[in-house]
Design an enzyme around this catalytic site. Structure first.
Site, PDB file in Angstrom:
ATOM      1  N   TYR A 161       0.495  -1.146  -0.035  1.00 36.73           N
ATOM      2  CA  TYR A 161       0.256   0.217  -0.148  1.00 36.73           C
ATOM      3  C   TYR A 161       1.109   1.034   0.236  1.00 36.73           C
ATOM      4  O   TYR A 161       1.876   1.373   0.353  1.00 36.73           O
ATOM      5  CB  TYR A 161      -1.094   0.138   1.293  1.00 36.73           C
ATOM      6  CG  TYR A 161      -0.554  -0.154   2.458  1.00 36.73           C
ATOM      7  CD1 TYR A 161       0.578  -0.950   2.973  1.00 36.73           C
ATOM      8  CD2 TYR A 161      -0.850   1.737   3.245  1.00 36.73           C
ATOM      9  CE1 TYR A 161       1.231  -0.186   4.198  1.00 36.73           C
ATOM     10  CE2 TYR A 161      -0.436   1.876   4.522  1.00 36.73           C
ATOM     11  CZ  TYR A 161       0.988   1.365   5.430  1.00 36.73           C
ATOM     12  OH  TYR A 161       1.434   1.026   6.020  1.00 36.73           O
TER      13      TYR A 161
ATOM     14  N   ARG B 232       8.303   4.639  -4.588  1.00 37.33           N
ATOM     15  CA  ARG B 232       7.582   3.195  -3.728  1.00 37.33           C
ATOM     16  C   ARG B 232       6.496   2.409  -3.951  1.00 37.33           C
ATOM     17  O   ARG B 232       7.085   1.464  -3.576  1.00 37.33           O
ATOM     18  CB  ARG B 232       7.848   4.270  -2.585  1.00 37.33           C
ATOM     19  CG  ARG B 232       8.175   3.330  -1.076  1.00 37.33           C
ATOM     20  CD  ARG B 232       7.919   3.383   0.228  1.00 37.33           C
ATOM     21  NE  ARG B 232       7.251   4.445   0.248  1.00 37.33           N
ATOM     22  CZ  ARG B 232       5.969   5.021   1.776  1.00 37.33           C
ATOM     23  NH1 ARG B 232       7.533   5.463   2.642  1.00 37.33           N
ATOM     24  NH2 ARG B 232       5.104   5.699   1.807  1.00 37.33           N
TER      25      ARG B 232
ATOM     26  N   ARG C 154      -6.858 -20.862  -1.637  1.00 36.39           N
ATOM     27  CA  ARG C 154      -6.674 -20.482  -0.198  1.00 36.39           C
ATOM     28  C   ARG C 154      -4.548 -21.970  -0.796  1.00 36.39           C
ATOM     29  O   ARG C 154      -5.106 -22.690  -0.793  1.00 36.39           O
ATOM     30  CB  ARG C 154      -7.039 -20.879   0.702  1.00 36.39           C
ATOM     31  CG  ARG C 154      -6.446 -20.344   1.496  1.00 36.39           C
ATOM     32  CD  ARG C 154      -6.770 -19.981   3.202  1.00 36.39           C
ATOM     33  NE  ARG C 154      -5.640 -19.623   3.801  1.00 36.39           N
ATOM     34  CZ  ARG C 154      -5.288 -20.903   4.561  1.00 36.39           C
ATOM     35  NH1 ARG C 154      -4.663 -22.257   4.526  1.00 36.39           N
ATOM     36  NH2 ARG C 154      -3.790 -20.331   5.380  1.00 36.39           N
TER      37      ARG C 154
ATOM     38  N   HIS D 278      -0.414 -20.890  -0.276  1.00 37.53           N
ATOM     39  CA  HIS D 278       0.242 -19.815   0.471  1.00 37.53           C
ATOM     40  C   HIS D 278       1.173 -19.442  -0.989  1.00 37.53           C
ATOM     41  O   HIS D 278       1.260 -18.053  -1.217  1.00 37.53           O
ATOM     42  CB  HIS D 278       1.429 -20.252   1.051  1.00 37.53           C
ATOM     43  CG  HIS D 278       0.756 -20.655   2.996  1.00 37.53           C
ATOM     44  ND1 HIS D 278      -0.614 -21.396   2.769  1.00 37.53           N
ATOM     45  CD2 HIS D 278       0.817 -19.756   3.703  1.00 37.53           C
ATOM     46  CE1 HIS D 278      -0.685 -20.830   4.336  1.00 37.53           C
ATOM     47  NE2 HIS D 278      -0.013 -20.270   4.638  1.00 37.53           N
TER      48      HIS D 278
ATOM     49  N   LYS E  51       6.916  -1.628   2.027  1.00 34.04           N
ATOM     50  CA  LYS E  51       5.190  -1.681   2.563  1.00 34.04           C
ATOM     51  C   LYS E  51       4.020  -2.381   2.607  1.00 34.04           C
ATOM     52  O   LYS E  51       3.317  -2.069   1.857  1.00 34.04           O
ATOM     53  CB  LYS E  51       5.137   0.349   2.401  1.00 34.04           C
ATOM     54  CG  LYS E  51       4.161   0.991   2.774  1.00 34.04           C
ATOM     55  CD  LYS E  51       4.204   2.603   2.187  1.00 34.04           C
ATOM     56  CE  LYS E  51       3.169   3.553   3.194  1.00 34.04           C
ATOM     57  NZ  LYS E  51       2.971   3.479   4.770  1.00 34.04           N
TER      58      LYS E  51
ATOM     59  N   GLU F 276      12.066   2.387  14.139  1.00 33.94           N
ATOM     60  CA  GLU F 276      11.170   3.317  13.739  1.00 33.94           C
ATOM     61  C   GLU F 276       9.534   3.399  14.756  1.00 33.94           C
ATOM     62  O   GLU F 276       9.686   2.523  15.674  1.00 33.94           O
ATOM     63  CB  GLU F 276      10.880   3.209  12.282  1.00 33.94           C
ATOM     64  CG  GLU F 276       9.542   2.039  12.506  1.00 33.94           C
ATOM     65  CD  GLU F 276       9.153   1.970  10.773  1.00 33.94           C
ATOM     66  OE1 GLU F 276       9.513   2.367   9.517  1.00 33.94           O
ATOM     67  OE2 GLU F 276       9.253   0.303  10.153  1.00 33.94           O
TER      68      GLU F 276
ATOM     69  N   LEU G  43      10.770   0.846   7.271  1.00 39.70           N
ATOM     70  CA  LEU G  43      10.514   1.634   6.010  1.00 39.70           C
ATOM     71  C   LEU G  43      11.445   3.203   5.600  1.00 39.70           C
ATOM     72  O   LEU G  43      10.967   3.518   6.339  1.00 39.70           O
ATOM     73  CB  LEU G  43       9.179   1.902   6.256  1.00 39.70           C
ATOM     74  CG  LEU G  43       8.634   2.479   4.853  1.00 39.70           C
ATOM     75  CD1 LEU G  43       7.991   1.276   3.609  1.00 39.70           C
ATOM     76  CD2 LEU G  43       7.007   3.172   5.426  1.00 39.70           C
TER      77      LEU G  43
END
Ligand code: PDD
Length: 280
Positions: free
Chosen positions: A33, A52, A100, A102, A147, A179, A203
């Site tokens: 995101y 980014r 589903r 992985h 991110k 952070e 990040l």
């Protein structure tokens, strides 16, 4: 105001947007995101956010579903549909919808979602008095540079801070600063600013580049290096940056004052420079 979002190219009211339960974002947190502030209709540092976004997609092996112009157009279209003076855009891409398993599914189309919300800049009281933080061990994974929408570690850390009556946490790994749960942390000692190195443990906020520019303008020396927990606890000033919080002074850490317990001169300079950059 009705909030309009964009889901897979379709603009619709937020209440009507639906994602299938087998979306890998829902099942695995398998997505990335971005959060971009928009001042007076203009996305702030858009080029850096877009870069980014593409870096995050590449890091987790999702083909970029849109070209640069399409991303830019999407953001502008969403912003134009809302008349809040300041907004922030949230964009998310997941690997898509599949049975589903992985491992990456073959031939799936990524899910692209974007919305805007009102951006309310930090209240004057936070700028005048600062905010409180608590220290926590950094218990996240080793790819905090991506991110990712998999944010459980960040969510649990923020909740621990809120339960301790603080606005944010400051995390440490092996005795060194990393952070905050949703922010980068900056340490002022003897007039100089220090930040964590840009590696896999943090990040790289878009405000990393911005802080470098603002420091240059304000005549503050900036150095990125490992910062010891003891240095953070003995800092003259502590600052926090993020797309939505801009730059804020941290004046209490674990219930004790930071420096004088008041926002300091380095914060004042960088905050003023930040406001100038926004208006430029
Ligand atoms: N978060 N570190 C983490 C873990 C973050 O989640 C964020 C931002 C930052 C600062 O990055 P930037 O300067 O690009 O906003 C650092 C956003 C705002 C969020 O998750 O809502």
């Amino acid at each position: 105001m009705t909030q309009t979002v964009c889901l897979n190219g379709e603009f619709l009211p937020i209440e009507e947007a639906r994602v299938p339960v087998l979306d890998r974002g829902f099942i695995f947190g398998d997505g990335i995101y971005e959060v971009v502030p928009v001042y007076g209709g203009r996305p702030f540092r858009w080029a850096q956010h877009l870069t980014r976004l593409k870096r995050s997609l590449a890091a987790i092996g999702i083909d970029n579903p849109l070209g640069d112009e399409q991303w830019t157009d999407l953001v502008h279209q969403l912003v134009a549909r809302h008349d809040w003076a300041n907004q922030f855009v949230y964009m998310q891409v997941t690997r898509g919808v599949a049975r589903r398993d992985h491992a990456f599914p073959q031939n799936v189309t990524p899910t692209v979602f974007a919305m805007v919300s009102e951006l309310v800049p930090p209240p004057a009281a936070q700028i005048e008095n600062g905010i409180s933080v608590v220290t926590l061990p950094d218990e996240r994974w080793l790819h905090c540079d991506i991110k990712s929408t998999s944010l459980l570690g960040n969510v649990l850390a923020r909740q621990a801070a809120v339960q301790a009556g603080a606005a944010e946490c400051v995390m440490f790994r092996d005795g060194f600063l990393t952070e905050g749960s949703a922010s980068n942390i900056w340490v002022v000692r003897s007039g100089r600013l220090f930040g964590s190195p840009k590696d896999n443990l943090v990040l790289e906020g878009i405000r990393y580049g911005l802080m470098a520019e603002l420091c240059e303008r304000a005549g503050v020396e900036l150095q990125l290096r490992r910062v010891l927990r003891e240095e953070v606890l003995a800092a003259d000033e502590l600052l926090l940056t993020s797309a939505t919080k801009e730059v804020l002074p941290i004046t209490r850490i674990d219930g004790r004052p930071v420096g004088t317990g008041k926002p300091g001169p380095v914060f004042a300079k960088l905050h003023a420079a930040y406001q100038q950059a926004k208006a430029a």
